[in-house]
Every structure is written in structure tokens, then in C-alpha cells.
Design an enzyme around this catalytic site. Structure first.
Site, short mmCIF file in Angstrom:
data_model
loop_
_atom_site.label_atom_id
_atom_site.label_comp_id
_atom_site.label_asym_id
_atom_site.label_seq_id
_atom_site.Cartn_x
_atom_site.Cartn_y
_atom_site.Cartn_z
N LYS A 1 1.10 -19.63 -2.58
CA LYS A 1 1.77 -18.22 -1.94
C LYS A 1 2.70 -18.05 -1.23
O LYS A 1 3.17 -17.74 -0.59
CB LYS A 1 1.40 -17.30 -3.47
N ARG B 1 3.36 -10.56 5.01
CA ARG B 1 3.52 -10.67 6.56
C ARG B 1 3.30 -11.53 6.44
O ARG B 1 3.94 -12.53 7.59
CB ARG B 1 1.79 -9.88 6.64
N ASN B 2 2.93 -13.08 5.39
CA ASN B 2 3.44 -14.34 5.58
C ASN B 2 4.60 -14.61 5.61
O ASN B 2 5.22 -15.72 6.80
CB ASN B 2 3.34 -14.97 4.75
N ALA C 1 0.95 -1.52 0.18
CA ALA C 1 0.06 -0.06 0.06
C ALA C 1 0.84 1.49 0.00
O ALA C 1 0.53 2.19 -0.74
CB ALA C 1 -1.11 0.38 1.18
N GLN D 1 -2.47 -15.22 5.61
CA GLN D 1 -3.44 -15.94 5.17
C GLN D 1 -2.84 -17.64 4.88
O GLN D 1 -3.38 -18.26 4.37
CB GLN D 1 -3.74 -14.86 3.91
#
Length: 167
Positions: A63, A125-126, A13, A153
Site C-alpha cells: 500500500k 506522506r507516501n 492523528a 515507508q
């Protein structure tokens, strides 16, 4: 399916806000995605479009799982460039292979998915979550919602897969 659209990275972002180069993918029905893609495109924000929503979602979940592994690899090897490169090469080759199995037009989908994978493995973030797991700063029993990061996720993707295949 006619009224479902997916709009997603690879972008951060802050890159979009700061007018840095960023790009996104939009998948779904042609009647919606073409018009929305044209509306969103800017000189610094490129939008790829593809109609194959199912393959896109499957590969997006995969992913995120790979990104957790990338974070773990980075942490466990003390940021070894060789280890991270080998892991990335394996992930991308598997994603290309799976995309070719699932999609009627894999060439139109593979590039944007791989670009997103690269960004997610580096900055997502993963990957951050994978690093924290490997360092012992987080544990799986803490859940997949992390304050300040949101939902990880990759965890929910694995849970969803396991719930479908363990019955």
C-alpha cells in the site's frame, strides 16, 4: 508471533484528536487483539481485528509503494481525476487479488486494507513524497527520512523487497 501485535490506520492523528470518524486495524494473537480492540473502540474510532499479521504487513508495505505512485500520478497528470481513478482501481484490484492469494480469510482483511489504501493514497506522506519526486523537489538519493514527515515507508518496503530478491 504470539506476543506481536500490529495497530495501524486508516486514520490521521488529527482526525482522532478532533473526534472525527476514524478507524484502525489490529492484527495478531487473539488473546491480545480482542481485549485491546475492545479497550480502544469509541463511537468515533472503530477498530477492526484480524489474526493474519503476515498478510497484513505484506499488504501494508505494498500500500505504501502504491501511495508513492499515486502521488506521482497526481503530480504528472495535473491532478487528473480520471488518471487517479484508474490508478486507484488498478491498485485496489491487485491488492484484493494478492490478499486472496495470501490469506485464509481474505474477506475479513480486504475491507480494512482497502480503506487504509484509500486514505494513504489521498492524504498520506507516501503520496506527498511521490508528488515531490515527480516535481523534482525531492530525489531518491536524499533518503527515506524527510524532515517534518518522518520515514517514507514505501521506499524502505521497496529496498527490503529488492534486498531479498537480488541475491
Amino acid at each position: 508471533m504470539e506476543n506481536i501485535l500490529y495497530l495501524g490506520g486508516p486514520n490521521i492523528a488529527s482526525e482522532i484528536y478532533n473526534h472525527e470518524y476514524a478507524n484502525a486495524r489490529i492484527c495478531g494473537s487473539e488473546k491480545w487483539r480482542k481485549a485491546l480492540g475492545k479497550f480502544l473502540r469509541q463511537p468515533h474510532f472503530i477498530v477492526w481485528d484480524n489474526g493474519d499479521l503476515i498478510t497484513h504487513e505484506v499488504m501494508g508495505g505494498l500500500k505504501n509503494v502504491y501511495a508513492i505512485g499515486a502521488g506521482m500520478i497526481a503530480s504528472l497528470t495535473n491532478e487528473s481525476a480520471t488518471s487517479k481513478s484508474v490508478y486507484f482501481a488498478h491498485c485496489t484490484s491487485e491488492m484484493i487479488f494478492i490478499t486472496h492469494l495470501l490469506s485464509e480469510n481474505p474477506e475479513k482483511l480486504a475491507g480494512p486494507l482497502l480503506a487504509d489504501t484509500y486514505v494513504t493514497l489521498l492524504k498520506g506522506r507516501n503520496a506527498w513524497y511521490g508528488q515531490k519526486l515527480a516535481k523534482g523537489e525531492l530525489s531518491l538519493d536524499m533518503g527515506d527520512i524527510v524532515k517534518g514527515k518522518g520515514t517514507i515507508q514505501g521506499v524502505s518496503a521497496v529496498k527490503a523487497y529488492l534486498s531479498q530478491h537480488s541475491q
